[in-house]
Write an enzyme that holds these catalytic residues in place. Structure first.
Site, PDB file in Angstrom:
ATOM      1  N   SER A   1      71.233  32.590  48.517  1.00 26.81           N
ATOM      2  CA  SER A   1      70.869  31.880  47.293  1.00 26.81           C
ATOM      3  C   SER A   1      72.054  31.033  46.845  1.00 26.81           C
ATOM      4  O   SER A   1      73.200  31.308  47.239  1.00 26.81           O
ATOM      5  CB  SER A   1      70.538  32.894  46.187  1.00 26.81           C
ATOM      6  OG  SER A   1      70.584  32.300  44.899  1.00 26.81           O
TER       7      SER A   1
ATOM      8  N   TYR B   1      71.348  40.147  40.478  1.00 32.11           N
ATOM      9  CA  TYR B   1      70.887  39.221  41.518  1.00 32.11           C
ATOM     10  C   TYR B   1      72.069  38.484  42.143  1.00 32.11           C
ATOM     11  O   TYR B   1      72.192  38.404  43.366  1.00 32.11           O
ATOM     12  CB  TYR B   1      69.916  38.223  40.903  1.00 32.11           C
ATOM     13  CG  TYR B   1      69.266  37.267  41.861  1.00 32.11           C
ATOM     14  CD1 TYR B   1      69.765  35.981  42.045  1.00 32.11           C
ATOM     15  CD2 TYR B   1      68.130  37.645  42.580  1.00 32.11           C
ATOM     16  CE1 TYR B   1      69.148  35.091  42.922  1.00 32.11           C
ATOM     17  CE2 TYR B   1      67.512  36.753  43.448  1.00 32.11           C
ATOM     18  CZ  TYR B   1      68.025  35.487  43.612  1.00 32.11           C
ATOM     19  OH  TYR B   1      67.417  34.601  44.476  1.00 32.11           O
TER      20      TYR B   1
HETATM   21  P1  NAP Z   1      58.600  35.723  45.420  1.00 31.31           P
HETATM   22  O1  NAP Z   1      57.699  34.560  45.213  1.00 31.31           O
HETATM   23  O2  NAP Z   1      58.853  36.668  44.293  1.00 31.31           O
HETATM   24  O3  NAP Z   1      58.128  36.541  46.732  1.00 31.31           O
HETATM   25  C1  NAP Z   1      58.836  37.690  47.058  1.00 31.31           C
HETATM   26  C2  NAP Z   1      58.138  38.370  48.220  1.00 31.31           C
HETATM   27  O4  NAP Z   1      58.852  39.554  48.546  1.00 31.31           O
HETATM   28  C3  NAP Z   1      56.721  38.800  47.905  1.00 31.31           C
HETATM   29  O5  NAP Z   1      55.936  38.679  49.091  1.00 31.31           O
HETATM   30  C4  NAP Z   1      56.872  40.272  47.546  1.00 31.31           C
HETATM   31  O6  NAP Z   1      55.640  40.919  47.791  1.00 31.31           O
HETATM   32  C5  NAP Z   1      57.982  40.687  48.510  1.00 31.31           C
HETATM   33  N1  NAP Z   1      58.772  41.851  48.086  1.00 31.31           N
HETATM   34  C6  NAP Z   1      59.470  42.015  46.934  1.00 31.31           C
HETATM   35  N2  NAP Z   1      60.085  43.209  46.924  1.00 31.31           N
HETATM   36  C7  NAP Z   1      59.758  43.828  48.093  1.00 31.31           C
HETATM   37  C8  NAP Z   1      60.076  45.089  48.664  1.00 31.31           C
HETATM   38  N3  NAP Z   1      60.847  45.971  48.027  1.00 31.31           N
HETATM   39  N4  NAP Z   1      59.576  45.388  49.887  1.00 31.31           N
HETATM   40  C9  NAP Z   1      58.777  44.510  50.543  1.00 31.31           C
HETATM   41  N5  NAP Z   1      58.441  43.286  50.052  1.00 31.31           N
HETATM   42  C10 NAP Z   1      58.929  42.966  48.838  1.00 31.31           C
HETATM   43  O7  NAP Z   1      60.054  35.190  45.848  1.00 31.31           O
HETATM   44  P2  NAP Z   1      60.506  33.819  46.539  1.00 31.31           P
HETATM   45  O8  NAP Z   1      60.834  32.820  45.489  1.00 31.31           O
HETATM   46  O9  NAP Z   1      59.542  33.469  47.634  1.00 31.31           O
HETATM   47  O10 NAP Z   1      61.898  34.293  47.167  1.00 31.31           O
HETATM   48  C11 NAP Z   1      61.959  34.855  48.451  1.00 31.31           C
HETATM   49  C12 NAP Z   1      63.431  35.099  48.743  1.00 31.31           C
HETATM   50  O11 NAP Z   1      64.167  33.892  48.530  1.00 31.31           O
HETATM   51  C13 NAP Z   1      64.059  36.142  47.814  1.00 31.31           C
HETATM   52  O12 NAP Z   1      65.038  36.864  48.535  1.00 31.31           O
HETATM   53  C14 NAP Z   1      64.752  35.283  46.763  1.00 31.31           C
HETATM   54  O13 NAP Z   1      65.842  35.961  46.168  1.00 31.31           O
HETATM   55  C15 NAP Z   1      65.214  34.136  47.595  1.00 31.31           C
HETATM   56  N6  NAP Z   1      65.489  32.889  46.873  1.00 31.31           N
HETATM   57  C16 NAP Z   1      64.517  32.334  46.080  1.00 31.31           C
HETATM   58  C17 NAP Z   1      64.811  31.103  45.448  1.00 31.31           C
HETATM   59  C18 NAP Z   1      63.825  30.411  44.558  1.00 31.31           C
HETATM   60  O14 NAP Z   1      64.244  29.497  43.829  1.00 31.31           O
HETATM   61  N7  NAP Z   1      62.561  30.782  44.567  1.00 31.31           N
HETATM   62  C19 NAP Z   1      66.040  30.486  45.664  1.00 31.31           C
HETATM   63  C20 NAP Z   1      66.997  31.128  46.445  1.00 31.31           C
HETATM   64  C21 NAP Z   1      66.694  32.322  47.067  1.00 31.31           C
HETATM   65  P3  NAP Z   1      55.275  42.344  47.056  1.00 31.31           P
HETATM   66  O15 NAP Z   1      55.645  42.167  45.593  1.00 31.31           O
HETATM   67  O16 NAP Z   1      53.807  42.526  47.294  1.00 31.31           O
HETATM   68  O17 NAP Z   1      56.106  43.380  47.708  1.00 31.31           O
HETATM   69  C1  GCO Z   2      67.391  32.008  38.418  1.00 29.55           C
HETATM   70  C2  GCO Z   2      66.627  31.630  39.652  1.00 29.55           C
HETATM   71  C3  GCO Z   2      67.569  31.495  40.823  1.00 29.55           C
HETATM   72  C4  GCO Z   2      66.784  31.198  42.062  1.00 29.55           C
HETATM   73  C5  GCO Z   2      67.673  31.045  43.252  1.00 29.55           C
HETATM   74  C6  GCO Z   2      68.612  29.880  43.137  1.00 29.55           C
HETATM   75  O1  GCO Z   2      66.850  32.754  37.573  1.00 29.55           O
HETATM   76  O2  GCO Z   2      68.523  31.517  38.297  1.00 29.55           O
HETATM   77  O3  GCO Z   2      65.620  32.588  39.918  1.00 29.55           O
HETATM   78  O4  GCO Z   2      68.311  32.662  40.971  1.00 29.55           O
HETATM   79  O5  GCO Z   2      65.909  32.240  42.344  1.00 29.55           O
HETATM   80  O6  GCO Z   2      68.321  32.207  43.588  1.00 29.55           O
HETATM   81  O7  GCO Z   2      69.241  29.691  44.392  1.00 29.55           O
END
Ligand code: NAP
Ligand code: GCO
Length: 268
Positions: free
Chosen positions: A148, A161
């Site tokens: 992230s 986080y």
């Molecule tokens: P999301 O929309 O909340 O999806 C998260 C997924 O992970 C869901 O399929 C959820 O399904 C599953 N999950 C959560 N906890 C779990 C567990 N303990 N065991 C198995 N599955 C689990 O999140 P996202 O935005 O796609 O993010 C995915 C990854 O990218 C995360 O690691 C997040 O930190 C990272 N990320 C996101 C962003 C952003 O801006 N969105 C940016 C940087 C990094 P269930 O709830 O059904 O388990």
């Molecule tokens: C927040 C956001 C971010 C994104 C991502 C950015 O609350 O600041 O959720 O943390 O998820 O990790 O790279």
């Protein structure tokens, strides 16, 4: 010399994308499938799993879905055993599953902090440890940790986080260090702010219909002047999952629209 594009192909490979039911994980799994990989994904919710299977099928992808909590060592061991029986040894692991809790630190309980660390940092360790022996036996393997921007920067209300994602960057470097000689490449993808369910609260319209202040803030901070989409991450995922990146190890590839490079636009 073979065509360089052949090195991006994943034909015959088995990929596990944790949390691949929707959001970033779903897009990454779709990309790996388009490159030829057989897809396995897991999540905790049966409803999420059922919907995901339908969504994958609608894209012509025969994904295998499994219910497993990545923070539970026994469930992870069973997950890896089931995938291996169904599809074969896992070649590519994407540690994508993750949660976030947005709570001011002085109001955040130790239990809240611990749960985020458990899923966002301890779980990638657990799943990587379960998958690595099969890869070492095969003489090659790929691990991609979804880090992230918060692997580099902090912000208010996300202490657990940011700590987890900072740790995940170092776990990425440590797996590289410990297993590089066994031809294991472990790299990270560092998404910027991506429009998924996880960030939906940061983009909700205000009662007066105006854009969320955080939405406006992020677009002013990002040179691309927009939120990323899960599709923006697909190319980086295929690159780091393929032979094209066999000499790339311990790196985090930031796919962030330039936000980490930019001081931000002066408010008008
Ligand atoms: P999301 O929309 O909340 O999806 C998260 C997924 O992970 C869901 O399929 C959820 O399904 C599953 N999950 C959560 N906890 C779990 C567990 N303990 N065991 C198995 N599955 C689990 O999140 P996202 O935005 O796609 O993010 C995915 C990854 O990218 C995360 O690691 C997040 O930190 C990272 N990320 C996101 C962003 C952003 O801006 N969105 C940016 C940087 C990094 P269930 O709830 O059904 O388990
Ligand atoms: C927040 C956001 C971010 C994104 C991502 C950015 O609350 O600041 O959720 O943390 O998820 O990790 O790279």
């Amino acid at each position: 010399m073979a065509n360089i594009l052949d090195s991006f192909k994943l034909d015959g490979k088995v990929a596990l994308v944790t949390g691949g039911a929707y959001g970033i994980g779903f897009a990454i799994a779709e990309a790996l499938a388009q490159a030829g990989a057989k897809i396995a994904f897991n999540c905790r919710g049966q409803g999420h799993l059922d919907q995901a299977l339908a969504d994958y099928a609608a894209k012509g992808i025969e994904a295998r879905g499994y219910i497993a909590d990545v923070a539970d060592e026994e469930q992870v061991a069973q997950l890896v055993a089931d995938i291996t029986a169904d599809l074969g040894t896992i070649d590519i692991l994407v540690n994508n599953a993750g949660i976030i809790k947005r709570i001011p630190m002085l109001e955040m309980s130790a239990a809240d902090f611990r749960q985020v660390i458990d899923i966002d940092l301890n779980a990638p360790f657990i799943v990587s440890k379960a998958v690595l022996p099969g890869r070492i036996a095969k003489g090659h393997g790929k691990i991609i940790n979804i880090c992230s921007m918060m692997s580099e920067l902090g912000r208010e209300t996300i202490a657990g986080y940011a700590a987890a994602k900072g740790g995940l960057k170092m776990l990425t470097r440590n797996i590289c260090s410990e297993f590089g000689e066994q031809n294991i490449q472990c790299n990270g993808i560092g998404p910027g702010y991506i429009a998924t369910p996880q960030t939906a609260p940061l983009r909700e319209l205000q009662p007066d219909g105006s854009r969320h202040p955080f939405d406006q803030f992020i677009c002013a901070k990002t040179p691309a002047a927009r939120w990323g989409t899960p599709e923006d991450l697909m190319g980086a995922a295929v690159f780091l999952a393929s032979d094209a990146s066999n000499f790339v190890n311990g790196q985090v590839l930031y796919v962030d629209g330039g936000i980490l490079a930019y001081i931000g636009k002066q408010p008008s």
